[in-house]
Design a protein around this motif. Sequence first.
Motif, PDB file in Angstrom:
ATOM      1  N   UNK A  13       0.848  -1.195   0.000  1.00 42.14           N
ATOM      2  CA  UNK A  13       0.000   0.000   0.000  1.00 42.14           C
ATOM      3  C   UNK A  13       0.882   1.242   0.000  1.00 42.14           C
ATOM      4  N   UNK A  14       0.268   2.364  -0.273  1.00 40.14           N
ATOM      5  CA  UNK A  14       0.994   3.630  -0.181  1.00 40.14           C
ATOM      6  C   UNK A  14       0.555   4.357   1.086  1.00 40.14           C
ATOM      7  N   UNK A  17      -0.412  10.162   0.232  1.00 41.37           N
ATOM      8  CA  UNK A  17      -0.522  10.296  -1.222  1.00 41.37           C
ATOM      9  C   UNK A  17       0.323  11.468  -1.705  1.00 41.37           C
ATOM     10  N   UNK A  18       0.332  11.655  -3.020  1.00 44.29           N
ATOM     11  CA  UNK A  18       1.117  12.745  -3.609  1.00 44.29           C
ATOM     12  C   UNK A  18       2.582  12.631  -3.227  1.00 44.29           C
ATOM     13  N   UNK A  23       5.855   3.877  -0.461  1.00 40.43           N
ATOM     14  CA  UNK A  23       5.423   2.502  -0.679  1.00 40.43           C
ATOM     15  C   UNK A  23       5.732   1.679   0.566  1.00 40.43           C
ATOM     16  N   UNK A  72       9.692   1.933   1.647  1.00 40.61           N
ATOM     17  CA  UNK A  72      10.643   2.544   0.698  1.00 40.61           C
ATOM     18  C   UNK A  72      10.820   4.015   1.085  1.00 40.61           C
ATOM     19  N   UNK A  75      12.099   8.908  -2.589  1.00 39.91           N
ATOM     20  CA  UNK A  75      12.966   8.875  -3.769  1.00 39.91           C
ATOM     21  C   UNK A  75      13.545   7.511  -4.075  1.00 39.91           C
ATOM     22  N   UNK A  76      13.121   6.493  -3.337  1.00 44.32           N
ATOM     23  CA  UNK A  76      13.662   5.147  -3.522  1.00 44.32           C
ATOM     24  C   UNK A  76      12.533   4.181  -3.872  1.00 44.32           C
ATOM     25  N   UNK A  78       9.491   2.306  -4.905  1.00 51.15           N
ATOM     26  CA  UNK A  78       8.208   2.740  -5.439  1.00 51.15           C
ATOM     27  C   UNK A  78       7.678   3.996  -4.764  1.00 51.15           C
ATOM     28  N   UNK A  79       8.438   4.577  -3.858  1.00 48.88           N
ATOM     29  CA  UNK A  79       7.949   5.768  -3.148  1.00 48.88           C
ATOM     30  C   UNK A  79       7.986   6.995  -4.047  1.00 48.88           C
ATOM     31  N   UNK A  80       7.262   8.020  -3.614  1.00 46.99           N
ATOM     32  CA  UNK A  80       7.218   9.266  -4.375  1.00 46.99           C
ATOM     33  C   UNK A  80       8.594   9.923  -4.409  1.00 46.99           C
ATOM     34  N   UNK A  81       8.754  10.827  -5.361  1.00 45.13           N
ATOM     35  CA  UNK A  81       9.949  11.662  -5.388  1.00 45.13           C
ATOM     36  C   UNK A  81      11.066  11.103  -6.229  1.00 45.13           C
ATOM     37  N   UNK A  82      12.033  11.972  -6.453  1.00 47.06           N
ATOM     38  CA  UNK A  82      13.206  11.599  -7.229  1.00 47.06           C
ATOM     39  C   UNK A  82      14.365  11.366  -6.268  1.00 47.06           C
TER      40      UNK A  82
END
Lengths: 288, 320
Positions: A13-14, A17-18, A23, A72, A75-76, A78-82
Motif C-alpha cells: 500500500x501507499x 498520497x502525492x 510505498x 521505501x 525517492x527510492x 516505489x515511493x514518491x519523489x526523485x
Amino acid sequence: MNTIAAAPPAQPFFLDSGAAARFCLYHAPVGACRGAWLYLHPFAEEMNKSRRMAALQARALAQHGYAVLQLDLYGCGDSAGDFGDARWEIWQEDAARGLAWLEQQSGCAAGLWGLRLGALLALDVAQQMAQARPLPGLLLWQPVTNGSQFLTQFLRLKVASQMLTDGRDGGNNSGGTAALKQSLAAGQALEIAGYTIDPALALAIETRSADKFTPPACPVHWFDIAAESGRPLSPAAARAVSALGAAGATVSTHVVAGPQFWATQEIEECQTLLDATIESLPEPCHAA
Amino acid sequence: MPPDEQALTFPCAGEWLTAILSPAAQCASPLQRRGVLIVVGGPQYRAGSHRQFALLARALAAQGIPAMRFDYRGMGDSGGPARNFEDVDSDLRAAIDRFMAAVPGMEEVVIWGLCDAASAALFYAQHDRRVSGLVLLNPWARTPDGHARATLKHYYVERLLQPALWKKVASGQFEFGKALRSLTGLLRASRGGATEQPGAAVPAPSDAAAPAPRASASAMPASPNLHARMQAGWQGFPGPILLIISGADLTAQEFLDMVKASRQWRKLLAAPRVQRRTLPAADHTFSRREWRDQVAAWTAAWVHETGQTGNRAHEIGARA
C-alpha cells in the motif's frame, strides 16, 4: 501444504498520497503479535539486489509472530519523489512515520531492522528517538560502519564509468574520488550509476559513523556476512561494536557465512542469515 | 500531475505477486484503452535498475498511458522460488488479467521488456490476443559461443584503441597472463568449444575495465534453442514492434550479431511493422537521465502512434 501460499499475502500500500506517498509492504504476524520490525533498506542499487532477501526475512519473521513493515524511503523504490531530491532528514522522518504506523496497526512496540546504509540510518533514528521512546530492539545486517568510506566507494562507480566511456585513467590514484568529493563540497549534484546524489545527502552520509552514535538502550543484534564460517567480525565492525558497547549498549554479534547478496551480480539468497536472525530473537512465551 | 499510483497484489499459480499501477493522467483519458505492462529483466525487481521502470511508468502515465509493473514469482516482493525468464508465461498472463481489471475500458496491452524480459515477451506475446505491441530493449540472445564472439569483436577490439589500456601496459599494471588466459578461453568458446557446458560463464576479461556485466534474470542457463524460440515468437506475433538498442552494450551486440548472421532474422527486422531506435552512447540499463528520458519519450510516442494506426493491421493478423 505450501506454507507461503497458505498464508495471506503481504499487503502492499501507499502511506499517504502525492509527494508524501511512501510505498509500504505490511506482513501481518501469524498468530498473536510477539513484536514488530520496520525494515530500512540499503542505498541505491544495493536496495534492488537485496529486495528478495528482505522479502524472505520479512515473511519468515511474520511466520514467527512478528509484524513487519517494509518501507521505501523517499525517492527510492516505489515511493514518491526523485532520488536526487532525497535527504537524510527526510529519511529519518520516513522511519518515524513507518514506526508510528506499524505500532498502531500491530499493537506491538516496533524495533528497527536495517541493512547496510539502512542499518546506519537505524542507529541514527534510534538515537534521535531515545528520549521520546526507546526502541525495543535493533537488527543490523552488515551495517555500513563509516559513511565517508561508503561514499568514496559509491563515487568509485563514477570513476570506473568515466574510465570505460572516456578511456580516462582514474583508477590508479585517489584523485578520481577526491575530485568528485570536491564537486559535491562545492554544491554540485552528481549522477552516479544512474542515481543523482545531492550534495546535502552526500554530506549527511559522509559525516555518519557507526561508532559515533549514543548507544540505544535496547538489545542490538549485529550481523556480519563472511565468506566462510568461523571468521571473526571484520576489524571495522569490531571497532564499532566495541565503541557502542563501551558507551553502554548490549550488542550481540553474529558472523554467518554467505554471499554478499546486496552487491552480487545475480540475485542471491543467504539462508544462514535468515536462520541466524530468527534464532537471535527471544524465545516465544508459549505456555505449552 | 497523474493520479496516485496504486499498489496491487494478485495470485499466480498459488503464489502472490506484487504490482504497482500508474493510472493515466485524466486529461488524456481516450487513450486509456491501451496500457503498457513493464516486465522486469535481469537481476532486478519492479522498480528497475536505478528506478528506470518506476520513472518510466510515471512518465507514461503523465502522457495518458496507464502502466503497470510487477515482480514475477521468485523476484522482488513476490512469493515462490526463483525462476528463469524462460518460464514466466503464467506470470505475464496473471499480470495482464490484473492490469485489465484495474483499468476499466482498457482493451489492449503493450509489453515493454529490457534484456531477458524482452525475450520473455517474445515467447509470450503470440499466445495472448490482448497483447497489441512489443517494446523490446537490448533483447537477451546469449549463447556461450555468441557471447564469446561478441566479446572478442566488440570489447577487445575497442579496448585496444583505448589510451587507458596502453597506459596500464606502459606502467606494468596490465596482467598479461590473465588477459591471455581469458582471450584463449573466449577464442575456444567462440568456436563452439564451450558448448559442452551450456550457460557456463565465459571467462571474463581480467582487466578492471571489463565490459558492462550481463543482466540476466538468473544464473540458470538459457535453453540451447533460445534463438529459435525468439525467432518463433517474433514470427508468431503479428503486431508492431519497437526495438531499442544501446550502442555500448554487449547484450545488444550479441542480439544484432545473431540478426546479421541469419537471413530470416534480417528479413524479420526489416519488416515495416518493426521500428528501430538506437542510443549510440547508452549502456545496457540506460543509466543516465538523458538516456532514460529518451527511452520514455520514444516509448510514449510509439504507443500513441501505433495505437492509432497499427491496431487494424493487428486485428487482421491471424492468430492461432
